[in-house]
Design a protein around this motif. Structure first.
Motif, mmCIF file in Angstrom:
data_model
loop_
_atom_site.group_PDB
_atom_site.id
_atom_site.type_symbol
_atom_site.label_atom_id
_atom_site.label_comp_id
_atom_site.label_asym_id
_atom_site.label_seq_id
_atom_site.Cartn_x
_atom_site.Cartn_y
_atom_site.Cartn_z
ATOM 1 N N MET A 20 20.955 7.685 -7.907
ATOM 2 C CA MET A 20 20.064 8.827 -7.857
ATOM 3 C C MET A 20 18.630 8.431 -8.214
ATOM 4 N N THR A 21 18.452 7.459 -9.135
ATOM 5 C CA THR A 21 17.107 7.036 -9.506
ATOM 6 C C THR A 21 16.544 5.992 -8.559
ATOM 7 N N ALA A 22 17.393 5.354 -7.739
ATOM 8 C CA ALA A 22 16.905 4.328 -6.820
ATOM 9 C C ALA A 22 16.036 4.933 -5.735
ATOM 10 N N GLU A 23 16.367 6.126 -5.247
ATOM 11 C CA GLU A 23 15.594 6.736 -4.177
ATOM 12 C C GLU A 23 14.171 7.091 -4.599
ATOM 13 N N PRO A 24 13.931 7.737 -5.793
ATOM 14 C CA PRO A 24 12.555 7.990 -6.209
ATOM 15 C C PRO A 24 11.760 6.704 -6.385
ATOM 16 N N ALA A 25 12.391 5.639 -6.916
ATOM 17 C CA ALA A 25 11.688 4.372 -7.095
ATOM 18 C C ALA A 25 11.311 3.782 -5.745
ATOM 19 N N ARG A 26 12.239 3.883 -4.769
ATOM 20 C CA ARG A 26 11.977 3.359 -3.436
ATOM 21 C C ARG A 26 10.840 4.140 -2.774
ATOM 22 N N SER A 27 10.842 5.476 -2.913
ATOM 23 C CA SER A 27 9.794 6.276 -2.288
ATOM 24 C C SER A 27 8.450 6.062 -2.975
ATOM 25 N N ALA A 28 8.448 5.829 -4.280
ATOM 26 C CA ALA A 28 7.186 5.528 -4.980
ATOM 27 C C ALA A 28 6.617 4.210 -4.490
ATOM 28 N N ALA A 29 7.471 3.227 -4.230
ATOM 29 C CA ALA A 29 7.004 1.930 -3.742
ATOM 30 C C ALA A 29 6.385 2.051 -2.352
ATOM 31 N N ARG A 30 6.796 3.057 -1.579
ATOM 32 C CA ARG A 30 6.251 3.247 -0.230
ATOM 33 C C ARG A 30 4.964 4.066 -0.227
ATOM 34 N N MET A 31 4.607 4.633 -1.374
ATOM 35 C CA MET A 31 3.389 5.454 -1.433
ATOM 36 C C MET A 31 2.160 4.605 -1.191
ATOM 37 N N ARG A 32 1.171 5.181 -0.538
ATOM 38 C CA ARG A 32 -0.060 4.468 -0.214
ATOM 39 C C ARG A 32 -0.879 4.227 -1.475
ATOM 40 N N ALA A 33 -1.391 3.016 -1.606
ATOM 41 C CA ALA A 33 -2.243 2.649 -2.741
ATOM 42 C C ALA A 33 -3.691 3.037 -2.444
ATOM 43 N N SER A 34 -4.418 3.403 -3.489
ATOM 44 C CA SER A 34 -5.827 3.764 -3.333
ATOM 45 C C SER A 34 -6.715 2.552 -3.602
ATOM 46 N N ASP A 35 -7.997 2.705 -3.329
ATOM 47 C CA ASP A 35 -8.957 1.642 -3.661
ATOM 48 C C ASP A 35 -8.944 1.355 -5.154
ATOM 49 N N ALA A 36 -8.799 2.397 -5.971
ATOM 50 C CA ALA A 36 -8.768 2.209 -7.428
ATOM 51 C C ALA A 36 -7.533 1.405 -7.841
ATOM 52 N N ASP A 37 -6.397 1.628 -7.176
ATOM 53 C CA ASP A 37 -5.188 0.859 -7.472
ATOM 54 C C ASP A 37 -5.398 -0.619 -7.156
ATOM 55 N N ARG A 38 -5.987 -0.892 -5.989
ATOM 56 C CA ARG A 38 -6.251 -2.289 -5.611
ATOM 57 C C ARG A 38 -7.246 -2.925 -6.576
ATOM 58 N N GLU A 39 -8.260 -2.158 -6.972
ATOM 59 C CA GLU A 39 -9.273 -2.680 -7.898
ATOM 60 C C GLU A 39 -8.664 -3.000 -9.271
ATOM 61 N N ALA A 40 -7.711 -2.193 -9.708
ATOM 62 C CA ALA A 40 -7.051 -2.451 -10.987
ATOM 63 C C ALA A 40 -6.296 -3.783 -10.941
ATOM 64 N N VAL A 41 -5.653 -4.063 -9.818
ATOM 65 C CA VAL A 41 -4.938 -5.330 -9.668
ATOM 66 C C VAL A 41 -5.928 -6.496 -9.619
ATOM 67 N N VAL A 42 -7.018 -6.316 -8.896
ATOM 68 C CA VAL A 42 -8.051 -7.363 -8.826
ATOM 69 C C VAL A 42 -8.586 -7.671 -10.214
ATOM 70 N N GLU A 43 -8.845 -6.643 -11.007
ATOM 71 C CA GLU A 43 -9.346 -6.833 -12.375
ATOM 72 C C GLU A 43 -8.336 -7.609 -13.223
ATOM 73 N N GLN A 44 -7.059 -7.270 -13.105
ATOM 74 C CA GLN A 44 -6.027 -7.973 -13.870
ATOM 75 C C GLN A 44 -5.939 -9.437 -13.439
ATOM 76 N N LEU A 45 -6.087 -9.704 -12.148
ATOM 77 C CA LEU A 45 -6.056 -11.089 -11.653
ATOM 78 C C LEU A 45 -7.240 -11.897 -12.176
ATOM 79 N N ARG A 46 -8.409 -11.286 -12.179
ATOM 80 C CA ARG A 46 -9.605 -11.989 -12.684
ATOM 81 C C ARG A 46 -9.463 -12.318 -14.168
ATOM 82 N N GLU A 47 -8.917 -11.386 -14.927
ATOM 83 C CA GLU A 47 -8.706 -11.643 -16.358
ATOM 84 C C GLU A 47 -7.676 -12.745 -16.568
ATOM 85 N N ALA A 48 -6.630 -12.765 -15.736
ATOM 86 C CA ALA A 48 -5.610 -13.813 -15.841
ATOM 87 C C ALA A 48 -6.206 -15.187 -15.529
ATOM 88 N N ALA A 49 -7.096 -15.246 -14.542
ATOM 89 C CA ALA A 49 -7.752 -16.514 -14.211
ATOM 90 C C ALA A 49 -8.690 -16.947 -15.332
#
Length: 193
Positions: free
Chosen positions: A1-30
């Motif tokens: 029952m919980t697998a379907e909401p997780a699967r549908s959340a993974a298919r949700m479209r990411a925003s520019d802010a979401d991509r920017e958050a990942v970019v920021e985390q990558l820069r800090e890791a480097a």
């Protein structure tokens, strides 16, 4: 029952802010030496071309420090209404928060919050009652695109953003009641201890 909401959340479209958050985390890791420059370049390309949360999540899974993207499309919505509204104490910070001051005003206190986000989008509408925001020490605040309107912006937040600390990107309008931003006071610091 919980697998379907997780699967549908993974298919949700990411925003520019979401991509920017990942970019920021990558820069800090480097900067911390956890990934080299070639790997940074490869992961940045993946992050900037990702279309869904499911494509973004694996890019930073092995970096620790909490997920850069929360796979929930639902923002936290706070409406002041006539009596006002508060969000304080221990609460989980989502990647996006919408705050409407209404007549009674709104308080958004991050000093006791659990935050795994690198960038939190906070959209405010000060309206009549205004919006007050309490930001922990070390967190960054960006109000460059916030419309001061009639109530204006009053920020007592000073100091540099610490490495790895969240960034609040505050947008919207201050309305008539205005937007007030400050660090935790003595009372909040005592409660936290």
């Amino acid at each position: 029952m919980t697998a379907e909401p997780a699967r549908s959340a993974a298919r949700m479209r990411a925003s520019d802010a979401d991509r920017e958050a990942v970019v920021e985390q990558l820069r800090e890791a480097a900067a911390e030496g956890r990934i080299d420059m070639d790997e940074l370049d490869e992961r940045l390309n993946l992050a900037l071309t990702a279309k869904t949360y499911g494509e973004l999540a694996p890019i930073t899974d092995d970096l620790g420090g909490g997920p850069a993207v929360q796979a929930t499309g639902e923002p936290l919505v706070l409406r002041g209404g006539i009596h006002g509204v508060q969000r304080k104490g221990a609460w989980q910070v989502p990647p996006r928060v919408l705050v409407h001051g209404g007549i009674g005003g709104a308080l958004l206190d991050f000093s006791g919050a659990e935050c795994g986000q690198r960038v939190i989008e906070v959209e405010v509408e000060g309206q009549m009652g205004g919006v007050r925001i309490v930001v922990p020490d070390g967190w960054g605040v960006d109000t460059d695109t916030l419309d001061p309107a009639l109530g204006g912006l009053r920020s007592k937040v000073t100091g540099e953003r610490e490495p790895g600390a969240p960034l609040l990107r505050i947008t919207g309008s201050c309305g008539v009641g205005g937007v007030r931003i400050r660090r935790p006071g003595l009372r909040e610091r005592r409660k936290k201890r």
